[in-house]
Every structure is written in structure tokens, then in C-alpha cells.
Write an enzyme that holds these catalytic residues in place. Structure first.
Site, mmCIF file in Angstrom:
data_model
loop_
_atom_site.group_PDB
_atom_site.id
_atom_site.type_symbol
_atom_site.label_atom_id
_atom_site.label_comp_id
_atom_site.label_asym_id
_atom_site.label_seq_id
_atom_site.Cartn_x
_atom_site.Cartn_y
_atom_site.Cartn_z
ATOM 1 C CG HIS A 107 3.065 6.014 6.333
ATOM 2 N ND1 HIS A 107 4.053 6.100 7.112
ATOM 3 C CD2 HIS A 107 3.092 4.925 5.959
ATOM 4 C CE1 HIS A 107 4.736 5.211 6.987
ATOM 5 N NE2 HIS A 107 4.317 4.141 6.335
ATOM 6 C CD GLU A 150 0.789 2.062 3.887
ATOM 7 O OE1 GLU A 150 0.663 3.121 3.471
ATOM 8 O OE2 GLU A 150 1.121 0.795 3.973
ATOM 9 C CG ASN A 198 -0.860 8.248 -2.640
ATOM 10 O OD1 ASN A 198 0.570 8.578 -2.761
ATOM 11 N ND2 ASN A 198 -1.132 7.119 -2.757
ATOM 12 C CB ALA A 239 -0.552 0.086 1.317
ATOM 13 C CG MET A 240 1.853 5.462 -1.641
ATOM 14 S SD MET A 240 3.658 5.298 -0.849
ATOM 15 C CE MET A 240 4.138 6.571 -0.810
#
Length: 867
Positions: free
Chosen positions: A311, A308, A277, A274-275
Site C-alpha cells: 500500500h 500493508e 498509514n 491492519a491499516m
């Protein structure tokens, strides 16, 4: 990848010169659909307006852009010749003013490697789906920018898309006059900007939080996936974990979620898990489960959702200055993901999974020749790409778990709160975090940081027990070592011999009922080569001593002879799940370190894995047992060990509760270990329905699991696989078929698979991965032997010509790890010696694979010596 790198020194020089006021990015994605003229890469128009300041007027710098062509460039209203200022990856900017406006009109390429703007055509319905993935430095494939994390700025995106599509970005979007326009973001780094576009299935929800001052925070929630996956999409569970996470982080961080909406996109052919953003998190779509999976899969997905989310604060709100301090976001997200998983969701045994699975990743990485401190020396972007590893994530999280024990949870969280408020929308280094932790804990953090963040390597802790004539503990000491056994290489230069550890030492005994239970525990600070645990003197003699009980520190656990003998007979009787998982992990580390013969580890799995209650631990044991046979068993014992595991798995398959997740795990493991005609007959009969196992639902995913070993052993042919694809004519089905086709035991098949991956760039990233996965089969060592020489002849060219992601797939996935001989080690040595000037990242991958092979040979020698 020539010319696309960026060094730390270049980034520092540019950051000292420039500051960015904002971006306006206009993308025209209407070219994503329709026929391609075939004259070159499919492209889209990208127009970027970039406003920035220069503190040395008259100086020169550069902007980043990777694109097939640039139509126009203007700087401060002055048209520049693209042919003169653009070299394929950089735009030269000369004679800068104090305030500057750069406009770049370019034709950028859609990606098939998962880097930049990825374009995917769904074979099921022909629909096209787009998404971006940038970390560490691929936003320059989509728009012109300053591609480094410390040049943050607000972004405004507008996107023209095919009719009927929906477009998402970091901010809230509105469609007007055929253009999607998105709200300006807060100041963020280029690598976490994002665009997702296509006919995605979209589900919405909302989150509300009222704070102590009476204000209310409303967060629109969204979740999206391809239309073909919509019937399988359990968005309710995704939203449940999302809301639990938002509650948890608001409870502990005292900083409201700062990025408006919270969309989560599950996208195809994704390279990562996953990322983060902000406002638009992207995930690999495999987190949407097409068939039955165990609770370990749901726990894994929840952990990634929370990782995530963490983050949003650690990484997005406050970002590392350069990739040296990548750990400032990844270690924290890994720790906070697990911390919130246990504290906020139904997965209350998350620390068991962490100890057993996540830390195994760290232990392997930390014993490679490429091991590095948690705070690494990242010279350039290629270094950065390779440092998304088990040290930066799992070791860093383990170290933070110990830090919480060291400074206290309250001080740790108060430090985080001050860190967010002090550095919001800014960039930080290690010292910024240490300073707030010193404030909140009252401790000097410099010595702790030197030992745990700025040095590499893993220590081993071994108990020494001296008993009195009366059978009581006279003295119990913990012996710490940095180096492995004498036959293994010494730690690399600069790795300290010893570290301070906060540990719990548990004493266990076999009860009258046959269980192995803890009856005494003491916490102590281990520092130096030998530490006496005074609090355990006088205790009854233990059957098992477990150093690092409760998994407080990061170390390899060793056993004294009495403890090891106890585990050989009673491992399945350890009642505490975490303690049992720690014992399994320690035994696996001993197998990898050639201290325990592979046959002994296999025997323990055969005798005790069937009693393992934690499904995630059981699935890890299956993976370790398979690896023990494939890599660490003596060649003369390999076939017999595999047969024992397949027979054991078959027995456990029938013994497991009908319809249980343990039954499913054993079914999958049986398929992976199938090696005899009777195994293949059972798999084939299960597929045809001639035989049934009560409660075992043969869904489409499980059918492909059963088909791969049948294909690899030549039991089913291309026609059968084509028929299966007709049953499952989806993107997932196509990947499974490609893997099974490459698995077939034929010289022609292997030659074709090799050519498709190594000699051509026609395959997408997902198909490259599937082909490599099928190509490497443990039962086909002789068939694959000729490719060892071809591998070393090809990899430098592949690395130079392909994207770094595909290069990593090829170099890691096709290393001849099954050619387990001194000859292969020598070939790797010869390549490294003759390619001293090759890209450091490429050399690192070869060196790591060589080290894994050397470790396997040591393990095989240990197994052979066992008789």
C-alpha cells in the site's frame, strides 16, 4: 449516524472547487489519563489550521468535523460563531477567498469503538494506550478537515501527551518543551494520517538499500506493542519479513520507499487486520501470539505485513480519486502481498493458502444479492465502509493474478512502475491504470476490464470428457455457466453470462502406488459456453480432470461424474498441494450450492483431512466442516454429524505427531465440535491435568479454547471462569472470559448479553464483538429463538444511534442465522419490505444475512434428500 454521511456528488463538487496546501494539527492528549468527571464523553483539545485555495472566490463549501463541541472557528481572520456554522459533523464555509486559512479549536471525543482516536485502559496494569484509525472517514473525529481521498495535502502534527509517554505519527518526531513535533508529511489523504501514543514497548531496527546509481536509502524501522504483550513479541520475525518485503518491492517497483521511517504498531481493540498509514502502519495486536500457533498464523501475519507495505505505493503514493476505485489499492495490495510472500519469504506455498482460504471469501461475497463489480458504484461513505469486502480484496487479487498471466509478469510490473512515476502523490481512476498496461503489454485492456472489473458474479467451469473405444480422450471440453443450478436464483441483472478465462486443464490418474498425479496439462483460453481443449485429444483416459489447474483464473470448479467418484476414494492421495486445495475448495463450493450433501463433505473430511500436509488448508477444512454441520446438515442429521466429527477429531488428536502443529489444530477443532459428555470430560481433565496428550502444551490461549464449549454446555460456571481470569488477568483474558460468560446456556445470561450489546453503548468494540461471539451458539437454537423477533425490532434504532462499526457488529452478528426456517426468511422479507427507506447499508447487511440463510435451507434440503 445521521448527518455524518458524505456523498460522492458532494465530494466531487468540493474537489472541483478546492485544493489544499497544508494542515497543521495540534492535539492535547493529556486528558487521556486521570479520572473522568462523568459529565459527558472524555474529550481532548484539537486545533487545526487548514490552508486551502478556492478557484471560485465568493463560493461556499464546508469542512468536516465530528466533535462534541467547537470552541472557536475563524476563516481568513474572521471569527465565526460555532453555534451557527457547526452542525455536529460539518462546518459551513461561506464567501471563500482565493487563498484561505481556516482555524478550528474543538473538543473531540476519545473513541471506544475503534473509530477515530481510540482509548484503551489495560486491565493488567491500568496503563492507557491511544491510537487512531480513520478509513474511510474518521479522521474528522480527531481534527477538522476535508474528508475525502482526492484532497491530498502535507500534514504537520504536534501532540502534547502525559509525562512519560511516547508519541508516534507518520513523520519522524522529536520531544521538546513537553510537545512532540513531527516532520511534515508528503501530500497524503486524510484517512491515512495517524497518531499512536502511550507507554508502548518499542523495538528498533534499520533497513539499508544501495541503488544502481550508488545512492543509499536508509529506513529506520520500529515495532511497538503494549507492555503487557512485550514478553510475547517476536519482533525479530516482524523485522525479517519487513526487510524481505522492502527488498522485493524495491527490486520490482523501481521507486524508492517514499515516506522516511517505517514503524509498525500492534494496538488493542482494533477493528481491522491492519491499516497502511505511511510511516506508521497499525495492526491488530492479535498478531502477537500469546500461545503456540501454527505456521498458518505466521504466514497470515507475514501476508498482512506485506499487504500493508504494498500500500505504500498502491494507495498511499498513488491514491484512488473516490471509493469507487477502492480496488486500485486493495486488490493490488492483496495480490502483491501474496506475490511477495511467495517470492521473498519462507512461505513459498502462499498461493495454496490464497486458493483455499482467500478465494473462499470472494466466492461467498460474489454470490450474495449485494455482489458488485470490482470497480463498484460507491454513492457515499456508508457504501464505502461495506465495500471492504471479499470482492474488492480477494476477487480483485484473483483477477489481477489472471491479468499477470494475460499480459505477462514483465509487462504488468513495468506498468506498475510507470503508474507510480506518472501519478506520484496524486489520485487516479481505472483508466489511468489501464492506459499504462496498454502501453507496456501492447494489448487492448478495455474488453478485459469490461469483463472482469466492471461486471459482477462468478462463473462455473465443468469438464466434459468423450472417450474413444480405445480408452483415450476423443474430446475434452470446458463448459462455462454463469447461473447456478435451476433451483437457485439467476444472477442479478447486468451480470454477464460468460467471461473469457485463461485456464490450465490438468489430467490426473491413480498410479500403481495409489497416488493421484497429473500426467497431462494444457493451457487454453475459455471463451463462450463451450470450449474444446484440442491439445488434450488423444491423451490417456483420466481419473480426474481439474479445470483451472494451477489456479490461473477466478471461477468455481465443477467435476464430471468420473472425477467426482475418483475424489470420493482418492482425494487424500492428490500429491500436489495446490491441486488438492483446489479440489477441496471445489467440493466446499458444491456443498454451499446444494450440489453435494453436507454429510458427504463431512465424510470426506473424516476420511482425508488427517492426511492433509498443508496446515492452513487443514484449518480451513475444520472451519468448513463445522459450518457444514451448523448450517447445511439436515436438522435430523445434525447431531449425528457433529458426533462423528468430534470422534474423528479426538482420534486425529491422539494420532498426530506429539507437539506438532497438526496436533494443535486437531485439539482446537475437537474443542469446537465437543458435544457429548465424554468430550466434555476429556476437555475438563486436560484442563485440570488429570489427563495429558503427549506433546500438547496447554498454554493459556488453548485453555480458553477448551473452556468455551464447557461454558456453552453448562459444564463450568461463572466461578470457574472467574478463577481462569485470575490466572490470566490481561486484556486478552478479559475478552475470553466475556465470550465464555455470554456462551452459557441460560435465559438470564442471554438476556443480559443482549441488553449489554443492543440496549447499551457501555461496552467497547472488542467487548461487543466478544459478547456477540459468545451469545451465538449452535447448541442453543431453542434458547436463542425469542431473539429473532427482537432483532428485527431493534436493528434500525441501533443503526441510527450507534457508530457504523458497532452497527455492523450488531446487525451481522445477531442476525438469527441459527433459526433456520421459512419463518425466519419471511421475517427478514417483511422487515425489508416495511423498511424500504432504511439506510441502504443496513438493508444490504440484512439482505446478505437472509441470503446466507436461504442458502443454508437449500443445503439442508439437499442433505435430507440424500437419504
Amino acid at each position: 449516524m445521521p448527518g455524518e454521511n458524505l456523498s460522492r456528488d458532494e465530494a466531487r463538487e468540493r474537489a472541483a472547487l478546492l485544493s489544499v496546501d497544508g494542515y497543521e494539527v495540534s492535539l492535547d492528549l493529556r486528558s487521556a489519563v486521570g479520572e473522568d468527571d462523568g459529565s459527558g464523553p472524555r474529550t481532548f483539545r484539537s486545533v487545526t489550521t487548514l490552508r486551502f485555495r478556492c478557484n471560485e472566490p465568493g463560493a461556499s463549501s464546508f469542512a468536516d468535523l465530528i466533535a462534541p463541541s467547537v470552541t472557536a472557528v475563524s476563516l481568513n481572520g474572521r471569527d465565526l460563531d460555532p453555534g451557527e456554522v457547526f452542525d455536529g459533523s460539518r462546518i459551513t464555509l461561506e464567501d471563500l477567498a482565493a487563498d484561505n486559512e481556516l482555524v478550528v479549536d474543538a473538543q473531540c471525543a476519545y473513541s471506544r469503538t475503534g473509530e477515530g482516536l481510540h482509548r484503551f485502559v489495560d486491565p493488567e496494569d491500568g496503563e492507557v494506550y491511544l491510537y487512531t484509525q480513520y478509513e474511510p472517514a474518521d479522521s474528522r473525529r480527531v481534527f477538522a478537515n476535508f474528508e475525502q481521498p482526492d484532497l491530498k495535502a502535507p500534514f504537520r502534527f504536534e501532540v502534547r501527551a502525559p509525562e512519560g509517554w511516547t508519541v508516534w505519527s507518520n513523520g519522524v518526531g522529536e520531544l521538546g518543551d513537553g510537545v512532540w513535533r513531527f516532520a511534515e508529511t508528503k501530500p497524503i489523504s486524510t484517512y491515512i494520517t495517524c497518531v499512536v501514543a502511550g507507554p508502548y514497548h518499542y523495538v528498533t531496527d534499520s533497513y539499508s538499500r544501495t541503488f544502481a546509481d550508488g545512492t543509499t536509502l536508509e529506513i529506520p524501522l520500529g515495532a511497538l506493542c503494549r507492555k503487557g504483550l512485550a514478553p510475547h513479541f517476536d519482533s525479530d520475525d516482524v523485522f525479517l519479513v519487513t526487510k524481505q518485503g522492502l527488498d522485493f518491492f524495491h527490486d520490482h517497483f523501481d521507486y524508492p520507499y517514499p515516506f522516511g521511517k517505517y514503524d509498525q504498531a500492534f494496538v488493542p481493540e482494533y477493528n481491522l487486520g491492519a491499516m497502511e498509514n505511511p510511516g506508521l502502519v497499525t495492526f491488530r495486536e492479535e498478531f502477537i501470539f500469546r500461545g503456540k500457533v501454527t505456521q498458518a498464523s505466521y504466514e497470515g501475519r507475514a501476508n498482512v505485513v506485506l499487504h500493508e507495505m504494498a500500500h505504500m505505493w498502491f494507495g498511499d503514493l498513488v491514491t484512488m480519486e473516490w471509493w469507487d476505485d477502492l480496488w486500485l489499492k486493495e486488490s493490488f495490495a492483496d495480490f502483491m502481498g501474496e506475490f511477495s510472500l511467495v517470492g521473498a519469504t519462507r512461505f513459498v506455498n502462499g498461493w495454496v493458502t490464497f486458493a483455499n482460504r482467500r478465494k473462499a471469501w470472494a466466492y461467498r461475497a460474489d454470490q450474495l444479492p449485494s455482489t458488485h463489480p470490482v470497480t463498484a458504484d460507491i454513492r457515499d461513505l456508508q457504501d464505502a465502509k461495506l465495500n471492504f469486502d471479499g470482492i474488492t480484496y480477494a476477487k480483485g487479487a484473483s483477477v489481477l493474478k489472471q491479468l499477470v498471466a494475460y499480459v505477462g509478469q514483465d509487462a504488468f510490473l513495468e506498468g506498475a512502475r510507470r503508474y507510480f512515476k506518472r501519478h506520484a502523490y496524486g489520485n487516479t481512476r481505472l483508466g489511468d491504470l489501464l492506459s499504462v498496461l496498454e502501453e507496456t503489454s501492447g494489448r487492448d485492456m478495455s474488453a478485459w476490464a469490461r469483463s472482469w472489473l466492471q461486471t459482477a458474479g462468478v462463473n462455473s467451469l465443468t469438464p466434459q470428457v468423450l472417450l474413444s473405444p480405445e480408452g483415450r480422450v476423443e474430446e475434452l471440453a470446458v463448459v462455462q455457466e454463469a447461473a447456478g443450478p435451476a433451483h437457485q436464483p439467476a444472477p442479478p441483472a447486468g451480470i454477464p453470462e460468460l467471461r473469457p478465462h485463461r485456464v490450465a486443464v490438468g489430467l490426473y490418474r491413480v498410479t500403481d502406488g495409489g497416488t493421484l498425479e497429473r500426467y497431462a496439462r494444457a493451457e487454453t483460453d475459455v471463451d463462450g459456453a463451450r470450449t474444446v481443449v484440442a491439445d488434450l485429444a488423444g491423451a490417456d483416459a483420466p481419473d480426474l480432470v481439474l479445470v483451472n489447474d494451477d489456479d490461473l483464473t477466478y471461477c468455481k470448479i465443477r467435476f464430471d461424474s468420473t472425477s467426482l467418484a475418483t475424489l470420493r476414494e482418492h482425494l487424500g492421495s492428490v500429491t500436489d498441494p495446490l491441486a488438492r486445495a483446489l479440489c477441496w475448495s471445489a467440493l466446499w463450493n458444491m456443498t454451499r450450492d446444494a450440489l453435494l450433501p453436507a454429510r458427504d463433505f463431512v465424510d470426506l473430511v473424516l476420511r482425508f483431512a488427517g492426511r492433509e500436509s498443508e496446515i492452513g488448508v487443514l484449518q480451513m477444512l475444520h472451519a468448513w466442516a463445522e459450518s457444514a454441520v451448523t448450517h447445511y446438515a439436515a436438522p435430523g442429521r445434525r447431531e449425528a454429524a457433529a458426533r462423528l466429527l468430534s470422534e474423528g477429531a479426538r482420534g486425529e488428536l491422539y494420532a498426530a505427531g506429539p507437539g506438532s502443529e497438526h496436533q494443535l489444530a486437531w485439539a482446537r477443532f475437537f474443542a469446537r465440535m465437543a458435544a457429548a459428555d465424554a468430550d466434555f470430560e476429556l476437555l475438563r481433565d486436560l484442563l485440570t491435568g488429570a489427563v495429558a496428550v503427549e506433546g500438547l502444551d496447554l498454554d493459556q490461549e488453548l485453555r480458553w479454547v477448551f473452556l468455551e464449549p464447557l461454558a456453552a454446555h453448562g459444564v463450568v460456571d461463572e466461578k470457574v471462569l472467574a478463577e481462569e481470569l485470575a490466572r490470566d488477568d490481561t486484556a486478552s483474558g478479559k475478552r475470553h472470559q466475556v465470550r465464555c460468560l455470554a456462551a452459557r446456556p441460560s435465559e438470564a445470561v442471554k438476556a443480559q448479553a443482549w441488553a449489554q450489546v443492543v440496549e447499551s453503548d457501555a461496552l467497547s468494540n472488542a467487548m461487543v464483538e466478544a459478547t456477540i461471539s459468545g451469545f451465538e451458539q449452535g447448541s442453543q437454537r431453542e434458547l436463542l429463538a425469542p431473539y429473532a423477533e427482537k432483532y428485527f425490532a431493534a436493528i434500525e434504532r441501533v443503526w441510527a444511534e450507534r457508530s457504523i462499526q458497532i452497527g455492523m457488529h450488531v446487525v451481522q452478528g445477531l442476525f438469527p442465522s441459527l433459526q433456520q426456517s421459512q419463518e425466519t426468511l419471511d421475517a427478514a422479507d417483511a422487515w425489508l419490505e416495511s423498511h424500504r427507506e432504511a439506510a441502504p447499508a443496513l438493508r444490504r447487511l440484512v439482505l446478505e444475512a437472509q441470503d446466507d440463510l436461504a442458502r443454508a435451507l437449500r443445503g439442508q434440503a439437499c442433505d435430507a434428500a440424500a437419504g
